[in-house]
Scaffold this active site. Sequence first.
Site, short mmCIF file in Angstrom:
data_model
loop_
_atom_site.label_atom_id
_atom_site.label_comp_id
_atom_site.label_asym_id
_atom_site.label_seq_id
_atom_site.Cartn_x
_atom_site.Cartn_y
_atom_site.Cartn_z
N CYS A 1 -8.76 13.76 -1.53
CA CYS A 1 -10.00 13.92 -2.29
C CYS A 1 -11.01 12.82 -1.99
O CYS A 1 -12.15 12.87 -2.45
CB CYS A 1 -9.70 13.95 -3.79
SG CYS A 1 -9.16 12.36 -4.47
N ALA B 1 0.85 -1.19 0.00
CA ALA B 1 0.00 0.00 0.00
C ALA B 1 0.87 1.23 0.00
O ALA B 1 2.10 1.15 0.11
CB ALA B 1 -0.91 0.01 1.22
N GLU C 1 8.17 -3.19 6.51
CA GLU C 1 9.07 -2.42 5.65
C GLU C 1 9.73 -3.33 4.61
O GLU C 1 10.92 -3.22 4.30
CB GLU C 1 10.14 -1.68 6.47
CG GLU C 1 9.59 -0.79 7.56
CD GLU C 1 8.82 0.43 7.05
OE1 GLU C 1 8.85 0.70 5.83
OE2 GLU C 1 8.19 1.12 7.87
N ALA C 2 8.94 -4.24 4.04
CA ALA C 2 9.44 -5.24 3.10
C ALA C 2 9.99 -4.64 1.81
O ALA C 2 10.74 -5.30 1.10
CB ALA C 2 8.35 -6.25 2.78
N GLN C 3 9.64 -3.39 1.52
CA GLN C 3 10.20 -2.75 0.33
C GLN C 3 11.72 -2.67 0.40
O GLN C 3 12.39 -2.58 -0.61
CB GLN C 3 9.59 -1.36 0.10
CG GLN C 3 10.01 -0.29 1.09
CD GLN C 3 9.11 -0.21 2.30
OE1 GLN C 3 8.28 -1.07 2.54
NE2 GLN C 3 9.27 0.85 3.09
N LYS D 1 -0.30 -0.71 7.28
CA LYS D 1 0.49 -1.93 7.07
C LYS D 1 1.07 -2.45 8.39
O LYS D 1 0.93 -3.63 8.70
CB LYS D 1 1.61 -1.67 6.05
CG LYS D 1 1.10 -1.33 4.66
CD LYS D 1 2.20 -1.00 3.69
CE LYS D 1 3.04 0.19 4.07
NZ LYS D 1 2.34 1.48 4.14
N MET E 1 1.70 4.99 1.93
CA MET E 1 1.84 5.38 3.34
C MET E 1 0.45 5.52 3.97
O MET E 1 -0.53 5.79 3.27
CB MET E 1 2.57 6.72 3.45
CG MET E 1 3.92 6.78 2.79
SD MET E 1 5.28 6.18 3.79
CE MET E 1 5.28 7.29 5.15
#
Length: 192
Positions: free
Chosen positions: A147, A9, A88-90, A15, A11
Amino acid sequence: MAKLYFYYASMNAGKSTTLLQAAFNYRERGMEPMLWTAALDNRSEGLPIASRIGLEADARRFTPGTNIYRESLAQHEQTPLACVLIDEAQFLTADQAWQCARLADEASIPVLCYGLRTDFRGDLFPGSAVLLGIADQLVELKAVCECGRKATMNLRVDARGQAVRQGAQTEIGGNDRYVALCRKHFREALAG
């Protein structure tokens, strides 16, 4: 058969909160999860994994040199693991993402990875790119743009709240440095 999951996802989608809830659920049933997070994310003053809503937990910290497969397997031999949870798997390397797959495939330990899909430019993180390609199950968590539409992008902002267009892929920060936006508002912010 154990699976490799990637929950991704923008921020502010929850998560870390979702990971901590999963860990709580396993422990409540007498099962042992192993938690990991990136060593370079040192924002938390308390425990390594901390959600914006105040939940936190202890975790091992991985660096690019950490062998997650070997360390998780060593822990599993001491205390059987019900799952491995990675925040923080990125920030996983490509090799580490494949190590997660090995844990599921060879050790039959479910691995649940949670992370950002893209950086502030809209580019995939290396760990996320591999996880998107090899995970057994992809789950998109939802965040909301200003929005009201689904936020899928992470806009990096400076101290004045202006869009940042250049810089290193990784710059640790929270709401002070990043804003979750829909693609339309992300593009508009970068164009402005």
